[in-house]
Design an enzyme around this catalytic site. Structure first.
Site, PDB file in Angstrom:
ATOM      1  CD1 TRP A   1     -13.273   8.372 -15.905  1.00 53.56           C
ATOM      2  CD2 TRP A   1     -11.463   9.695 -14.804  1.00 53.56           C
ATOM      3  NE1 TRP A   1     -11.904   9.424 -16.839  1.00 53.56           N
ATOM      4  CE2 TRP A   1     -11.231   9.455 -15.324  1.00 53.56           C
ATOM      5  CE3 TRP A   1     -11.426  10.357 -13.144  1.00 53.56           C
ATOM      6  CZ2 TRP A   1      -9.500  11.084 -15.978  1.00 53.56           C
ATOM      7  CZ3 TRP A   1     -10.062  10.659 -14.071  1.00 53.56           C
ATOM      8  CH2 TRP A   1      -9.320  11.221 -14.934  1.00 53.56           C
TER       9      TRP A   1
ATOM     10  CD1 TRP B   1      -0.693  -1.143  -3.670  1.00 54.85           C
ATOM     11  CD2 TRP B   1      -0.852  -0.283  -6.368  1.00 54.85           C
ATOM     12  NE1 TRP B   1      -1.604  -1.527  -4.783  1.00 54.85           N
ATOM     13  CE2 TRP B   1      -1.280  -1.095  -6.025  1.00 54.85           C
ATOM     14  CE3 TRP B   1      -1.462   0.877  -6.869  1.00 54.85           C
ATOM     15  CZ2 TRP B   1      -2.158  -1.472  -7.702  1.00 54.85           C
ATOM     16  CZ3 TRP B   1      -1.807   1.134  -8.426  1.00 54.85           C
ATOM     17  CH2 TRP B   1      -2.181  -0.387  -8.592  1.00 54.85           C
TER      18      TRP B   1
ATOM     19  CD1 TRP C   1     -16.902  10.287 -19.938  1.00 51.27           C
ATOM     20  CD2 TRP C   1     -17.513   8.695 -18.690  1.00 51.27           C
ATOM     21  NE1 TRP C   1     -16.003   9.259 -19.530  1.00 51.27           N
ATOM     22  CE2 TRP C   1     -15.963   8.412 -19.233  1.00 51.27           C
ATOM     23  CE3 TRP C   1     -17.917   7.544 -17.812  1.00 51.27           C
ATOM     24  CZ2 TRP C   1     -15.147   7.511 -18.771  1.00 51.27           C
ATOM     25  CZ3 TRP C   1     -17.461   6.445 -17.377  1.00 51.27           C
ATOM     26  CH2 TRP C   1     -16.194   6.660 -17.687  1.00 51.27           C
TER      27      TRP C   1
ATOM     28  CG  ASN D   1      -7.914   1.607  -0.543  1.00 51.33           C
ATOM     29  OD1 ASN D   1      -8.349   2.945  -1.087  1.00 51.33           O
ATOM     30  ND2 ASN D   1      -8.066   0.571  -0.713  1.00 51.33           N
TER      31      ASN D   1
ATOM     32  CD  GLU E   1      -2.699  -1.035  -0.229  1.00 51.43           C
ATOM     33  OE1 GLU E   1      -3.765   0.031  -0.113  1.00 51.43           O
ATOM     34  OE2 GLU E   1      -3.367  -2.558  -1.237  1.00 51.43           O
TER      35      GLU E   1
ATOM     36  CD1 TRP F   1     -11.743   9.259  -6.814  1.00 53.69           C
ATOM     37  CD2 TRP F   1     -12.644   7.930  -8.595  1.00 53.69           C
ATOM     38  NE1 TRP F   1     -13.319   9.652  -6.658  1.00 53.69           N
ATOM     39  CE2 TRP F   1     -13.575   8.568  -7.606  1.00 53.69           C
ATOM     40  CE3 TRP F   1     -13.835   8.312  -9.184  1.00 53.69           C
ATOM     41  CZ2 TRP F   1     -15.006   8.345  -7.618  1.00 53.69           C
ATOM     42  CZ3 TRP F   1     -15.412   7.423  -9.341  1.00 53.69           C
ATOM     43  CH2 TRP F   1     -15.933   8.452  -8.486  1.00 53.69           C
TER      44      TRP F   1
END
Length: 475
Positions: free
Chosen positions: A367, A285, A314, A349, A282, A390
């Site tokens: 998004w 990341w 979209w 998360n 993590e 996202w």
């Protein structure tokens, strides 16, 4: 006199710029507050409040070191270079020191400051502090930046095996206090900055202070790290570190996290169990998205990482978007997450991924609208991590899920909140539902009408719509 410009690094311990500035002589500190820029960057009021409360702690800590703090309110970053030049001339500053910030706007701001200071022969020194490794240094065999996390992680771990970055020595107390009536150290209130006050109950959830952050880190390492891989995905369990807000504005450093992770081995890289490995993943990341933002600046400009996905048509559905924003979608796990964020400034998360994918795939809403809403609400709103998450969920970014893989929020809920405890906490309308009904309260046609909305979209139909849309867009 050396000037240390504090930004998102509001601490004394393990502060790279402060440490090296002090090697060159007495220091004074600078903090610039930019309310107009915060609005442009969609920073959440709860995050700004958190920042200001920590700024008060920093002021006290600096005073104990005899380091004066000068606070300036400069609404927009465009005006910062000239102001810093004037400040340096005013206080006869010999060099400006700061820690590197990775965003495109931040990089442009700092380059402008450096250029401005050359006019008065004042060095502008920048240091790696927010990331484990300096930007633009983690490269593949072709000397190109990584676009896939697994390969990036492997390289990082190879580097950590060679050397784990160490926490810096403590800052020394300056022998002489620099006193000047022209130094302004007043910290404005949210009201003075044109922002609404934050509920005290939310503030209590997020206490400030370096000692608080270090205690939280120590408590996580001691009591939850070993089980982290088994508990981190379950939102009803306190299984995550919840340190992101403290890392984000620099109350805690990434090196302090690594030091705590490897403390049993005196700072040497060594993984004893999967809990440690998963938490290190993590942290990496977080590192990955910071490097992606620096290496691919177009992601800072409202563009998808994968350029081909710019063609996705979209939908514009304001009613569905608002239902999602305020936790009224009729999908319990989604509504629970969105309400948790509105109430506390934070969301688990796993639930963030569920909520994000529901918006981008099931509702087929851009998004970027969800990304902006999260930034406007989250106390730990970090552009790189938020944007990366996202784009992962929307299948437009690095390591993104294939467009045809779409989380079923009901299945996710049944798997990670099996008894419905998380949902009951944040969606009290469903408190009396049993562990089966609570995940999909209207699944049974004979269900008595609840004081809770029916789903705003059919999950199966909307999944097929998303797959067809992405396929037709040739992404």
């Amino acid at each position: 006199m050396q000037l240390v410009w504090f930004r998102n690094d509001l601490r004394i311990q393990d502060h790279t710029a402060l440490y090296f500035a002090q090697q060159n002589g007495p220091c004074m500190a600078l903090v610039i507050l930019s309310p107009a820029q915060w609005k442009l960057h969609q920073d959440a009021p709860v995050k700004i409040d958190f920042y200001l409360r920590q700024l008060a702690e920093l002021k006290v800590a600096l005073s104990k070191l005899n380091i004066p703090l000068h606070i300036q309110i400069i609404p927009l970053w465009d005006d910062i270079p000239a102001k810093i030049e004037a400040l340096c001339q005013h206080f006869q500053i010999k060099a400006v020191h700061c820690n590197i910030e990775n965003g495109w706007n931040e990089q442009q701001r700092d380059q402008s400051v450096a250029t401005q200071l050359t006019k008065i022969n004042c060095p502008f020194e920048q240091y790696t502090d927010r990331t484990i490794f300096p930007l633009h240094t983690i490269r593949n065999k072709s000397d190109q930046p990584y676009q896939v996390f697994s390969a990036f992680k492997k390289n990082c771990i190879e580097q950590l095996n060679i050397c784990v970055p160490q926490v810096l020595p403590e800052i020394e107390v300056q022998s002489v206090m620099f006193i000047d009536d022209r130094i302004n150290s007043d910290i404005p209130s949210l009201d003075e900055l044109g922002l609404e006050p934050i509920n005290s109950s939310v503030q209590q959830l997020w206490p400030v202070g370096e000692h608080i952050a270090l205690n939280l880190l120590e408590e996580f390492i001691a009591s939850r790290l070993m089980q982290y891989d088994q508990t981190r995905d379950f939102p009803a369990i306190e299984g995550t570190s919840q340190l992101s807000a403290y890392l984000n504005i620099g109350i805690l450093s990434i090196r302090q996290c690594l030091d705590a992770l490897f403390q049993a081995r005196q700072g040497h890289f060594y993984i004893e169990n999967s809990g440690q490995q998963f938490w290190l993943n993590e942290l990496l990341w977080r590192e990955f998205y910071q490097h992606v933002m620096a290496d691919f600046p177009h992601v800072s400009k409202h563009l998808p990482f994968k350029r081909s996905t710019q063609s996705i048509p979209w939908l514009q559905d304001d009613d569905a978007l608002n239902a999602w924003k305020y936790g009224q979608t009729g999908i319990p796990i989604v509504d629970a997450g969105m309400r948790q964020m509105l109430a506390t400034g934070w969301m688990h998360n796993r639930v963030r991924m569920i909520c994000a994918m529901f918006l981008a795939k099931n509702l087929l809403i851009d998004w970027r609208l969800g990304e902006a809403w999260f930034m406007q609400q989250l106390i730990d709103g970090d552009f790189a991590a938020n944007n990366g998450g996202w784009q992962w969920s929307a299948s437009t970014g690095t390591d993104s899920v294939p467009y045809f893989r779409i989380f079923n929020p009901v299945s996710q809920s049944q798997k990670f909140d099996a008894q419905g405890d998380y949902i009951r906490c944040w969606v009290p309308e469903l408190a009396k539902c049993d562990a089966k009904q609570i995940h999909e309260p209207y699944a049974n046609a004979s269900t008595v009408e609840l004081n809770y909305p029916r789903p705003i979209v059919d999950l199966k139909i909307s999944r097929q719509r998303a797959i067809s849309t992405f396929k037709m867009a040739n992404v």
